[in-house]
Every structure is written in C-alpha cells, then in structure tokens.
Design an enzyme around this catalytic site. Structure first.
Site: not given
Length: 302
Positions: A108, A110, A261-262
C-alpha cells in the site's frame, strides 16, 4: 498569508499516478490498467486506475482524488476542533496491489495534501502519506531492502524522520483486536507542515518517487517462486487482516466514506478473494508460524 501552491501538488500527483501505473503494467506483463474518471456531487472528483486478473497482480488500484467541501466531516472536527467552520480541499494518490503469488507481498502507498480555509484567517494545511509492506511468506532481505529505500528517501530532510515515521507506521498499521501489526511496516506520516510548504512538498515527492524503487525489486525477485495450494489458502486467510484493518481503523477509508466520497474508489483497496477461518492457528515451526513469531511485531530492520 503564506502561499500554498495547490496546482503544483495536483500536477505532481497526477504524474505520479501515471508513472506508477506504467511501471506496474510492465511488471505485470499481461493486463493494462483500466481508467475510470468520476465526479462528486459535493465537489471534485478523481481518476481510478484498476488492474484485474493480471499475470502478476490479481487486483490492483491506483487512485487519484481531489475532493472539496464547504465543511469538514464531524469525525475530523472532533479530533481537530480548529477545522470547524472551514471549507476544505483534499487530494492524493492511494494504491494497493494484491499479487497472485503468495511469495510476493501485498503493498500500500499513499501521498496526500490537505488544506482547510476560512475567510480572513491563514490556511491550515499539511501533507501526509507513506507506504507499508504486507508479506505472507516474508524474506528478511526484502524487508531490509524496503526499509533501506524508505530511509534513503527520508534522510535528506533530517536524520530523525525515518525513525519517527517508521515508528508511527508500526503504531498505525496495528490491529488491536488481533494484537499484531498488519505487516512489516515502512513509513507513515501525517500533519506534516513543520518544514514549510516547499520543503514539505519536496518530502512528499521523495516518498512518492521512492515507492517503486522499494517494491519493484521484491516483485522481480519473487515472481517466479513456486507456490502451493496450501500457501495460496494461507494468503487468502491473511488477506482478511487487510479487510479488517481498512474497514475498522483506516483513516482514509473512514474520512472518504464519511465525507461522501466515491465508495467504489474508496473500497478498491480490498482484495478480490479472501477467506476467514475460525480459530485458525498455524502449526508450530512452519513458515506460516514464522510470520507471526518473527515478523508481525515492530522490529528494527536496519
């Protein structure tokens, strides 16, 4: 009021998304990322890049989002009351890849930027991000490579940053209900503004740019490793920990869902196939047991 160059941050993040997708496609050798652009009613949108059923990666997502709103979610202002009554913009690139071969770790990454604004007052802003490694059948030399690359990315900005953000990663990616870390850690940082905008932005870029330097050698080294059905079953069981962490603890997941959010993009980090076993315990002395005894706890890899 200090100058905050949001456009440059956005340009960098979109370029990083493109570069990482290209490199992962080259590693996969079979499938390409499919692009899905989306908009959000409350403001902003993003671009989700998803690869499925690849030669190396069973599922991977590299998501860019740039969202804004007139007010912060209550979950955020509860911890940061100074954000109440401010509009916000949040942008970032977030990725997770789930390899086919259990010998290759899930990973991961970000990197993100946040700014909250209020007329007549200085902006409140910070950078955040990091990356972590979640092996199923870990190799010590891979963990060392991973952490050395992370340290090299941090060191130009201060000798204290790698140990500080490495420790923060160990503490953040920790499943309290399991009493174990999610993997072997890496870096986690948030609320970073102490270096000033320009230098903090440079630091975020250093982390983003170093990610593939950390992950690619591990993939190449393990991609041809033989594997068994029993090892694949263990991988699917351990993927359950990924689901548990993301749905119970992950700040980005919670913020995304609570801020409207989506959902598809927020949950693209979840693995495609996963198993849970009741009261599973690995046999003592097995490679599966060694993951628990030697790796799922904080450790100085360097």
């Amino acid at each position: 009021m200090k100058h905050i160059d949001i456009d440059s941050v956005k340009k960098y993040l979109l370029g990083l998304q493109n570069a990482i997708c290209s490199e992962l496609e080259e590693l996969d050798g079979v499938e390409k990322f499919q692009e899905d652009t989306w908009k959000r009613e409350e403001g902003g949108g993003g671009r989700s890049m998803v690869i499925t059923e690849g030669g190396v990666f069973e599922k991977g997502g590299v998501n860019f989002s740039h969202v804004m709103g007139a007010s912060m979610p209550g979950s955020a202002t509860a911890h940061r009351p100074e954000l109440a009554g401010r509009s916000f913009e949040a942008m970032g690139v977030s990725l997770v890849v789930h390899p086919r071969n259990p010998q290759i770790p899930t990973t991961h990454m970000n990197v993100r930027f946040f700014v909250a604004k209020k007329d007549g007052e200085d902006d409140i802003w910070w950078f955040g991000g990091g990356y972590d490694l979640t092996p199923y059948y870990p190799y010590e030399e891979d963990c060392v490579t991973w952490h050395q690359t992370a340290k090299d990315a941090c060191d130009p900005f201060g000798d204290d940053l790698y140990p500080r953000f490495k420790r923060w990663c160990d503490e953040y990616f920790y499943l309290k209900h399991r009493d174990e870390t999610r993997g072997v850690g890496g870096l986690f940082f948030d609320d970073l503004n102490e270096l000033g905008f320009d230098r903090s932005f440079e630091f975020m870029q250093s982390i983003g740019n170093s990610f593939m330097r950390a992950y690619e050698p591990i993939v190449k080294k393990r991609v041809a490793s033989p594997t068994t059905e029993a090892q694949k079953d263990f991988q699917l069981y351990r993927r359950g920990r990924y689901v548990e962490f993301n749905l119970v603890y992950d700040r980005g997941t919670l913020f995304g869902l609570q801020s409207g959010g989506r959902t598809e993009s927020i949950l693209m980090s979840l693995p495609p196939v996963v198993k849970w076993g009741y009261c599973y315990e690995p046999e003592p002395g097995t490679p599966e047991a060694k993951l628990y005894t030697d790796y799922l706890k904080p450790r100085d890899w360097l």
